[in-house]
Design a protein around this motif. Structure first.
Motif, mmCIF file in Angstrom:
data_model
loop_
_atom_site.group_PDB
_atom_site.id
_atom_site.type_symbol
_atom_site.label_atom_id
_atom_site.label_comp_id
_atom_site.label_asym_id
_atom_site.label_seq_id
_atom_site.Cartn_x
_atom_site.Cartn_y
_atom_site.Cartn_z
ATOM 1 N N GLU B 200 -33.134 49.083 59.133
ATOM 2 C CA GLU B 200 -32.345 49.802 58.178
ATOM 3 C C GLU B 200 -30.737 49.576 58.320
ATOM 4 O O GLU B 200 -30.088 50.052 57.599
ATOM 5 C CB GLU B 200 -32.578 51.353 58.149
ATOM 6 N N LEU B 201 -30.464 49.335 59.532
ATOM 7 C CA LEU B 201 -28.841 49.361 59.935
ATOM 8 C C LEU B 201 -28.496 47.919 59.299
ATOM 9 O O LEU B 201 -28.551 46.990 59.661
ATOM 10 C CB LEU B 201 -28.704 49.366 61.191
ATOM 11 N N ASP B 202 -27.260 48.311 58.499
ATOM 12 C CA ASP B 202 -26.508 47.141 57.866
ATOM 13 C C ASP B 202 -25.052 47.223 58.568
ATOM 14 O O ASP B 202 -24.814 48.044 59.195
ATOM 15 C CB ASP B 202 -26.605 46.797 56.435
ATOM 16 N N ASP B 203 -24.159 46.324 58.415
ATOM 17 C CA ASP B 203 -22.892 46.245 58.941
ATOM 18 C C ASP B 203 -21.949 47.386 58.206
ATOM 19 O O ASP B 203 -20.799 47.812 58.655
ATOM 20 C CB ASP B 203 -22.232 44.896 58.612
ATOM 21 N N HIS B 204 -22.544 48.067 57.130
ATOM 22 C CA HIS B 204 -21.726 49.177 56.544
ATOM 23 C C HIS B 204 -21.711 50.355 57.322
ATOM 24 O O HIS B 204 -21.115 51.509 57.042
ATOM 25 C CB HIS B 204 -22.205 49.276 55.404
ATOM 26 N N VAL B 205 -22.873 50.609 58.359
ATOM 27 C CA VAL B 205 -23.093 51.682 59.080
ATOM 28 C C VAL B 205 -21.998 51.708 60.298
ATOM 29 O O VAL B 205 -21.932 50.780 61.055
ATOM 30 C CB VAL B 205 -24.423 51.778 59.692
ATOM 31 N N ILE B 206 -21.035 53.033 60.065
ATOM 32 C CA ILE B 206 -20.000 52.908 61.378
ATOM 33 C C ILE B 206 -20.162 54.387 61.991
ATOM 34 O O ILE B 206 -20.622 55.373 61.390
ATOM 35 C CB ILE B 206 -18.601 52.557 60.781
ATOM 36 N N LEU B 207 -19.587 54.078 63.232
ATOM 37 C CA LEU B 207 -19.123 55.345 63.855
ATOM 38 C C LEU B 207 -17.643 55.749 63.405
ATOM 39 O O LEU B 207 -16.821 55.002 63.928
ATOM 40 C CB LEU B 207 -19.573 55.111 65.292
ATOM 41 N N ALA B 208 -17.386 56.825 62.650
ATOM 42 C CA ALA B 208 -16.187 57.121 62.238
ATOM 43 C C ALA B 208 -15.516 58.135 62.953
ATOM 44 O O ALA B 208 -16.021 59.323 63.262
ATOM 45 C CB ALA B 208 -16.207 57.455 60.704
ATOM 46 N N TYR B 209 -14.198 57.869 63.186
ATOM 47 C CA TYR B 209 -13.458 59.061 63.851
ATOM 48 C C TYR B 209 -12.295 59.343 62.919
ATOM 49 O O TYR B 209 -11.476 60.533 63.163
ATOM 50 C CB TYR B 209 -12.711 58.443 65.294
ATOM 51 N N GLU B 210 -12.164 58.558 61.713
ATOM 52 C CA GLU B 210 -10.954 59.137 60.991
ATOM 53 C C GLU B 210 -11.539 59.077 59.684
ATOM 54 O O GLU B 210 -12.469 58.578 59.022
ATOM 55 C CB GLU B 210 -9.961 58.010 61.026
ATOM 56 N N MET B 211 -10.895 60.094 58.751
ATOM 57 C CA MET B 211 -11.437 60.319 57.466
ATOM 58 C C MET B 211 -10.136 60.536 56.649
ATOM 59 O O MET B 211 -9.117 61.426 56.823
ATOM 60 C CB MET B 211 -12.157 61.603 57.584
ATOM 61 N N ASN B 212 -9.936 59.812 55.586
ATOM 62 C CA ASN B 212 -8.750 59.723 54.874
ATOM 63 C C ASN B 212 -7.509 59.701 55.509
ATOM 64 O O ASN B 212 -6.499 60.502 55.250
ATOM 65 C CB ASN B 212 -8.700 61.000 53.721
ATOM 66 N N GLY B 213 -7.448 58.836 56.682
ATOM 67 C CA GLY B 213 -6.150 58.607 57.306
ATOM 68 C C GLY B 213 -5.890 59.871 58.494
ATOM 69 O O GLY B 213 -4.853 59.613 59.000
ATOM 70 N N GLU B 214 -6.637 60.731 58.694
ATOM 71 C CA GLU B 214 -6.593 61.826 59.637
ATOM 72 C C GLU B 214 -7.631 61.878 60.497
ATOM 73 O O GLU B 214 -8.888 61.443 60.236
ATOM 74 C CB GLU B 214 -6.244 62.984 58.799
ATOM 75 N N ASP B 215 -7.495 62.573 61.681
ATOM 76 C CA ASP B 215 -8.723 62.915 62.481
ATOM 77 C C ASP B 215 -9.766 63.717 61.598
ATOM 78 O O ASP B 215 -9.400 64.318 60.500
ATOM 79 C CB ASP B 215 -8.235 63.874 63.653
ATOM 80 N N LEU B 216 -11.150 63.290 61.926
ATOM 81 C CA LEU B 216 -11.994 64.101 61.058
ATOM 82 C C LEU B 216 -11.703 65.557 61.519
ATOM 83 O O LEU B 216 -11.529 66.020 62.581
ATOM 84 C CB LEU B 216 -13.565 64.008 61.871
ATOM 85 N N PRO B 217 -11.732 66.559 60.493
ATOM 86 C CA PRO B 217 -11.848 67.931 60.858
ATOM 87 C C PRO B 217 -12.941 68.356 61.718
ATOM 88 O O PRO B 217 -13.910 67.877 61.472
ATOM 89 C CB PRO B 217 -11.950 68.700 59.374
ATOM 90 N N TYR B 218 -12.674 69.333 62.244
ATOM 91 C CA TYR B 218 -13.805 69.911 63.250
ATOM 92 C C TYR B 218 -15.265 70.245 62.539
ATOM 93 O O TYR B 218 -16.146 69.734 62.898
ATOM 94 C CB TYR B 218 -13.405 71.218 64.017
ATOM 95 N N LEU B 219 -15.091 70.690 61.301
ATOM 96 C CA LEU B 219 -16.061 71.194 60.769
ATOM 97 C C LEU B 219 -16.940 69.974 59.916
ATOM 98 O O LEU B 219 -18.053 70.044 59.493
ATOM 99 C CB LEU B 219 -15.850 72.329 59.730
ATOM 100 N N ASN B 220 -16.095 68.791 59.937
ATOM 101 C CA ASN B 220 -16.818 67.599 59.380
ATOM 102 C C ASN B 220 -17.250 66.773 60.545
ATOM 103 O O ASN B 220 -17.450 65.526 60.376
ATOM 104 C CB ASN B 220 -16.154 67.012 58.463
ATOM 105 N N GLY B 221 -17.144 66.934 61.753
ATOM 106 C CA GLY B 221 -17.861 66.301 62.867
ATOM 107 C C GLY B 221 -17.047 65.944 64.012
ATOM 108 O O GLY B 221 -17.482 64.777 64.640
ATOM 109 N N TYR B 222 -15.813 66.341 64.054
ATOM 110 C CA TYR B 222 -14.736 65.817 65.046
ATOM 111 C C TYR B 222 -15.631 65.869 66.608
ATOM 112 O O TYR B 222 -16.114 66.394 66.736
ATOM 113 C CB TYR B 222 -13.545 66.740 65.169
ATOM 114 N N PRO B 223 -15.224 64.599 67.136
ATOM 115 C CA PRO B 223 -14.384 63.539 66.730
ATOM 116 C C PRO B 223 -14.986 62.302 66.370
ATOM 117 O O PRO B 223 -14.210 61.361 66.181
ATOM 118 C CB PRO B 223 -13.760 63.308 68.156
#
Lengths: 100, 401
Positions: B200-223
């Motif tokens: 099921e995994l394609d190249d679009h699946v990523i491990l993201a540390y940034e959201m809209n140019g900022e660190d992920l907010p804690y409540l959205n899964g930081y880090p």
């Protein structure tokens, strides 16, 4: 040169979090209806989730509440005794029942 | 209860939902609850949002945010499953383990991730499978979301594929399990683990540390969180702690019981006669939301108004958004944005319009994707016990004066 030093500093600097200390989630006093046996409801339900979960369901049938408590016991393994399960069920039916 | 009454009576706080829901006999759907107010309480790094719970935190984005393609981080919805979330993470010591059926076990720090792998970005909609659940009668189990259990962000991180390549998958590797860091109150409660088939995994699946140019907010899964463009967010595991590769699928509560729909063509069933077999919700269906105006607003007669909103699907792409101001009798095409943020992002639409009749006005939007799939009327959505995948035609009601 200045630029180079700055780049070197940036590369070495540790990662800085946007919030570099413990965050606090506010406590919200959801307005659950009070009644007899409230302590049992508080003890059993609040262990895992806020009263927001209950209030948000709206008035529901006895069958619905029974099913929810069953889910908490079977799926989420909450150690609720049969006696307490019945107390919680009756409480929810009394305060958040729809007459069915 | 008449629909009109439903809207009138539903002067709701989050405290009292389910009007209409309990009077219906069996298996119907309608417009989701649409008039909840944001809470006075603010959560870390968030503006006030519609608040269902503090423990675990459940926050919904209000409708009027849905006029722009990127949802601001501080208005992005929040959904956790278990009550105990780590509230402090040191980015210098945080690391993620890759183990199981791999040639070389990895232990990657955030710094490694940001410097030793190719950095990639994808703009993608994150939507809860239970978004709009309050549309179902009788009530479907779970949080009675309105329309705002979703958002869209530009996510930056590293391809899962690149990490797995670095670790080297063994021959018989078939499944990948992702652990989040949230903990239950009781040891016996199932952990929040999701599994995906390697296929099921394609190249679009990523491990993201940034959201809209900022660190992920804690409540959205930081880090660090998983991003699976096109899929409902149940598998976008937050605060990733571990990735384990296995041969066999492990039977897990959050896979086998939650986030599943009836395994039949209509993905539907009757409340008193549930369908026996189920399947995971996976890909998002085509849907739209009106961000402006919102229900209860007043528009001026003959004054130029621009109706605005968003449309999306699972990445096939939006072909058209149709707007109706006569309760769905006739439809006109809205103007779409250029779509340059890619096929997994929201498409913004706008529809210039001059209200010519006084009184109550219904505004409806219907998205159609490139496969020709379109949104049904809300009442034509079929019931399922989990209240998943509602994608009824959106509707707001305003008054023209």
């Amino acid at each position: 040169m200045k630029k180079l030093i700055l780049i070197a500093l940036l590369a070495l600097s540790p990662l800085v979090a946007q919030v570099d200390e413990k965050v606090e989630v506010p406590y919200i006093d959801f307005p659950i209806k009070m009644g007899k046996e409230f302590a049992t409801v508080q003890g059993q339900c609040l262990m895992c989730h806020s009263f927001g979960y209950i209030i948000n369901q709206g008035p529901q049938s006895r069958k619905h509440w029974k099913h929810i408590i069953h889910k908490m016991k079977v799926a989420f393994k909450a150690p609720i005794s049969d006696k307490d399960a019945k107390i919680v069920e009756d409480y929810l039916v009394e305060h958040y029942g729809n007459g069915k | 209860m008449q629909r009109r009454d439903f809207f009138k009576k539903a002067a709701l706080t989050v405290g009292a939902v389910g009007l209409g829901a309990t009077t219906a006999k069996a298996g119907t759907t309608h417009q989701p609850t649409d008039n909840r107010k944001v809470s006075k309480n603010t959560f870390p790094e968030k503006r006030p949002l519609i608040t269902y719970s503090d423990r675990p935190p459940l926050l919904e984005t209000p409708r009027d945010v849905f006029t722009s393609v990127l949802t601001p981080n501080d208005q992005f919805f929040v959904r956790w499953h278990l009550p105990d979330i780590p509230m402090h993470i040191d980015p210098n010591t945080y690391h993620i383990k890759i183990n199981g059926l791999v040639e070389k076990e990895l232990d990657i720090t955030l710094h490694d991730l940001k410097t030793n792998f190719e950095q990639v970005e994808v703009t993608a909609v994150l939507q809860c499978g239970g978004n709009s659940r309050s549309a179902f009668s009788p009530i479907a189990g779970g949080i009675q979301w309105g329309n705002g259990a979703m958002g869209c962000a530009t996510w930056k991180g590293v391809r899962l594929r690149d990490i797995l390549d670095r670790a080297g998958l063994k021959k018989d590797a078939e499944w990948i399990g992702f652990n989040g860091s949230e903990k239950a109150a009781y040891y016996e409660t199932p952990s929040f683990i999701r599994e995906m088939e390697i296929e099921e995994l394609d190249d679009h699946v990523i491990l993201a540390y940034e959201m809209n140019g900022e660190d992920l907010p804690y409540l959205n899964g930081y880090p660090l969180r998983l991003v699976i463009p096109g899929n409902y967010s149940d598998s976008w595991v937050k605060m990733l702690s571990n990735i384990t590769v296995t041969k066999k699928y492990k039977s897990l509560f959050f896979m086998d019981v939650a986030y599943r729909v009836p395994d039949n063509e209509c993905e539907c069933e009757e409340p008193e006669k549930k369908f026996k077999t189920t399947k995971p919700i996976t890909k998002m269906n085509v849907k739209s939301i009106i961000g402006y105006p919102t229900t209860g607003m007043t528009l001026n007669h003959n004054s130029h108004t621009v109706i605005r909103g968003l449309a999306w699907d699972d990445g096939h792409g939006i072909k058209d958004v149709m707007v109706s101001v006569d309760k769905g009798k006739t439809w006109k095409k809205a103007i779409l944005d250029d779509g340059k943020l890619g096929r997994y992002a929201y498409r913004a639409f706008r529809f210039p319009f001059k209200p010519s009749k006084y009184g109550e006005l219904s505004i409806m939007t219907k998205a159609i994707n490139k496969l020709g799939e379109e949104q049904p009327f809300a009442k034509d959505i079929k019931w399922n016990h989990g209240g998943y995948k509602f994608n009824g035609i959106d509707e707001v009601k305003v008054k023209v004066v």
